[in-house]
Enzyme design. Structure first.
Site, mmCIF file in Angstrom:
data_model
loop_
_atom_site.group_PDB
_atom_site.id
_atom_site.type_symbol
_atom_site.label_atom_id
_atom_site.label_comp_id
_atom_site.label_asym_id
_atom_site.label_seq_id
_atom_site.Cartn_x
_atom_site.Cartn_y
_atom_site.Cartn_z
ATOM 1 N N ARG A 15 0.827 -1.204 0.000
ATOM 2 C CA ARG A 15 0.000 0.000 0.000
ATOM 3 C C ARG A 15 0.864 1.257 0.000
ATOM 4 O O ARG A 15 2.054 1.218 0.293
ATOM 5 C CB ARG A 15 -0.915 0.013 1.225
ATOM 6 C CG ARG A 15 -2.002 -1.034 1.214
ATOM 7 C CD ARG A 15 -2.739 -1.102 2.551
ATOM 8 N NE ARG A 15 -1.927 -1.702 3.604
ATOM 9 C CZ ARG A 15 -2.338 -1.894 4.854
ATOM 10 N NH1 ARG A 15 -3.550 -1.518 5.216
ATOM 11 N NH2 ARG A 15 -1.540 -2.453 5.753
ATOM 12 N N LYS A 75 1.873 1.837 7.478
ATOM 13 C CA LYS A 75 2.251 1.017 8.621
ATOM 14 C C LYS A 75 3.259 1.744 9.500
ATOM 15 O O LYS A 75 3.910 2.700 9.095
ATOM 16 C CB LYS A 75 2.843 -0.318 8.149
ATOM 17 C CG LYS A 75 1.832 -1.230 7.478
ATOM 18 C CD LYS A 75 0.670 -1.600 8.387
ATOM 19 C CE LYS A 75 1.072 -2.539 9.512
ATOM 20 N NZ LYS A 75 -0.095 -2.881 10.383
ATOM 21 N N TYR A 94 -0.796 4.058 10.945
ATOM 22 C CA TYR A 94 -1.147 3.009 11.905
ATOM 23 C C TYR A 94 0.086 2.714 12.750
ATOM 24 O O TYR A 94 1.167 2.455 12.218
ATOM 25 C CB TYR A 94 -1.573 1.719 11.184
ATOM 26 C CG TYR A 94 -2.899 1.795 10.473
ATOM 27 C CD1 TYR A 94 -4.089 1.960 11.183
ATOM 28 C CD2 TYR A 94 -2.975 1.674 9.090
ATOM 29 C CE1 TYR A 94 -5.318 2.016 10.526
ATOM 30 C CE2 TYR A 94 -4.199 1.726 8.425
ATOM 31 C CZ TYR A 94 -5.360 1.898 9.156
ATOM 32 O OH TYR A 94 -6.567 1.955 8.504
ATOM 33 N N HIS A 96 -0.309 0.890 16.315
ATOM 34 C CA HIS A 96 -0.551 -0.306 17.132
ATOM 35 C C HIS A 96 0.543 -0.463 18.188
ATOM 36 O O HIS A 96 1.159 -1.518 18.321
ATOM 37 C CB HIS A 96 -0.647 -1.556 16.256
ATOM 38 C CG HIS A 96 -1.765 -1.494 15.251
ATOM 39 N ND1 HIS A 96 -3.098 -1.535 15.610
ATOM 40 C CD2 HIS A 96 -1.753 -1.383 13.901
ATOM 41 C CE1 HIS A 96 -3.854 -1.461 14.528
ATOM 42 N NE2 HIS A 96 -3.072 -1.358 13.477
ATOM 43 N N GLU A 118 -5.469 4.248 14.210
ATOM 44 C CA GLU A 118 -6.377 3.279 14.841
ATOM 45 C C GLU A 118 -7.045 3.805 16.105
ATOM 46 O O GLU A 118 -7.982 3.168 16.616
ATOM 47 C CB GLU A 118 -5.652 1.957 15.137
ATOM 48 C CG GLU A 118 -4.639 2.005 16.265
ATOM 49 C CD GLU A 118 -3.247 2.453 15.827
ATOM 50 O OE1 GLU A 118 -2.310 2.394 16.662
ATOM 51 O OE2 GLU A 118 -3.090 2.865 14.662
ATOM 52 N N ASP A 270 -2.244 -7.644 15.019
ATOM 53 C CA ASP A 270 -1.460 -6.416 15.147
ATOM 54 C C ASP A 270 -1.752 -5.686 16.455
ATOM 55 O O ASP A 270 -1.106 -4.695 16.769
ATOM 56 C CB ASP A 270 -1.672 -5.479 13.942
ATOM 57 C CG ASP A 270 -3.129 -5.197 13.639
ATOM 58 O OD1 ASP A 270 -3.986 -5.577 14.465
ATOM 59 O OD2 ASP A 270 -3.413 -4.604 12.587
#
Length: 370
Positions: A15, A75, A94, A96, A118, A270
């Site tokens: 992505r 990411k 993101y 996490h 998130e 994740d």
């Protein structure tokens, strides 16, 4: 504001954080956008499209981090990126954090401002930047689960939807949120017999109303999960506690209740995973087997369908990226409670409770940072 879009370098992450259309919108508001060369190729967007939209391309990831005030990614940064991050640089991606202590400490040490997709949260508690990827991951969970139920992939050799005269597979979905709902819809559409579990009775009522007849709703508890996994052919873990570790609903001991060749797909991996034996895997090596149970635990599932995922992600993130670029992160977060909840780390301090709790670290008040 100067905005940088690096090429994703996590294993098989195809992505890109911004489409050419997103670049054009940021340019229209007077911002400078730099995109790393070939960053969008795997998603179906070439460098010329970005240049035509108003971006400038730079050859290396070092160039992007070196020039940008705000980095927009997909990411979380990996270890090789940590030294590139500058003090007070805004990272919008993101993260996490609750699943990675080294990442948490690295962002604190770098002094970065980390705004996590998130944990951006609306007043109704929905997670607008997680929804599009959750929709993709939920649907993919069934697609991948069906594949690994095939005998050459280590599964039981069961066709998910069965055929006339032969019963279909039994699918258990743990969690009735976005991921679980999409997984149940996909599995039901293929003809499987589906059980979806959740701890919220109102949510189960809603799901019972909207789901087709081959979907059964059951209250989630240890007793019911233990009974259901003994019959399931495919188990999808779809549990989310925003910004915090997922609870282990299936423990190592419970694997012995399952029949060999059963497939588990833990979409929550994740966030630490809701199946104790799951550890993150990659698209390159997506599965492993423990006690005869096939585990699929890819932490970036939507990366396998990057064109769809990139368009869906940019649709959701761009309005927030514009607010951050137009106003600066402090003013944007002060004026928008949704963005404020996205702040996880700032000025070397943790400002999100779920992250502090995950690693036993001190929590700072977000308002004091702003």
């Amino acid at each position: 504001m100067i905005i940088g879009v690096p090429k994703e370098i996590k294993n098989n992450e195809n992505r890109v954080a911004l489409t050419p259309a997103g670049v054009a919108e940021l340019k229209k508001h007077g911002h400078k956008v730099y995109v790393q060369a070939s960053a969008g190729e795997s998603s179906g967007f070439n460098d010329d499209e970005y240049v035509n939209a108003g971006a400038e391309t730079l050859p290396t990831i070092e160039d992007i981090y070196g020039i940008a005030e705000m980095i927009i990614k997909v990411k979380e940064p990996i270890a090789s990126e940590y030294p590139l991050i500058k003090k007070d640089q805004l990272l919008f991606t993101y993260f996490h954090f609750a699943s990675s202590e080294p990442l948490t400490h690295a962002m604190i040490e770098r002094g970065a401002v980390c705004l996590a997709y998130e944990t951006v949260e609306k007043s109704d508690r929905s997670l607008p930047l997680l929804v599009p990827m959750s929709e993709v991951a939920g649907r993919m969970a069934i697609q991948e689960g069906a594949k690994y139920l095939e005998k050459p992939s280590g599964g039981k050799g069961i066709l998910l939807g069965g055929v006339p005269g032969v019963p279909p597979a039994k699918v258990l979905v743990l969690g009735g949120g976005i991921v679980g709902t999409q997984a149940a819809k996909m599995a039901a559409g293929l003809g499987a017999r589906v059980v979806i579990m959740d701890v919220s009775l109102p949510r189960l009522r809603y799901l019972s109303d909207i789901m087709p007849p081959n979907v059964t709703t059951i209250m989630s508890n240890h007793y019911n999960i233990s009974a259901a996994i003994a019959e399931a052919d495919l188990v999808v873990g779809a549990v989310l506690i925003p910004g915090a570790k997922a609870p282990h609903l299936i423990t190592r001991d419970m694997l012995k209740l399952m029949r060999p060749g059963t497939v588990v797909v833990d979409v929550a991996v994740d966030q630490g995973g809701c199946i104790e034996t799951c550890t993150p895997t990659t698209h390159e090596n997506p599965t492993f087997v423990i006690d005869g149970i096939v585990h699929y635990c890819v932490a970036n599932m939507p990366g396998a369908v990057p064109y769809t995922s990139t368009l869906a992600l940019t649709n959701a993130t761009l309005p927030y990226a514009l607010q951050l670029a137009n106003k600066g992160w402090k003013k944007a977060c002060n004026e928008n409670e949704e963005l404020k909840k996205g702040l996880n780390v700032a000025n070397g301090k943790i400002v999100y409770k779920g992250v502090a709790d995950a690693w036993g670290l001190e929590l700072s008040e977000v308002d004091a940072i702003l």
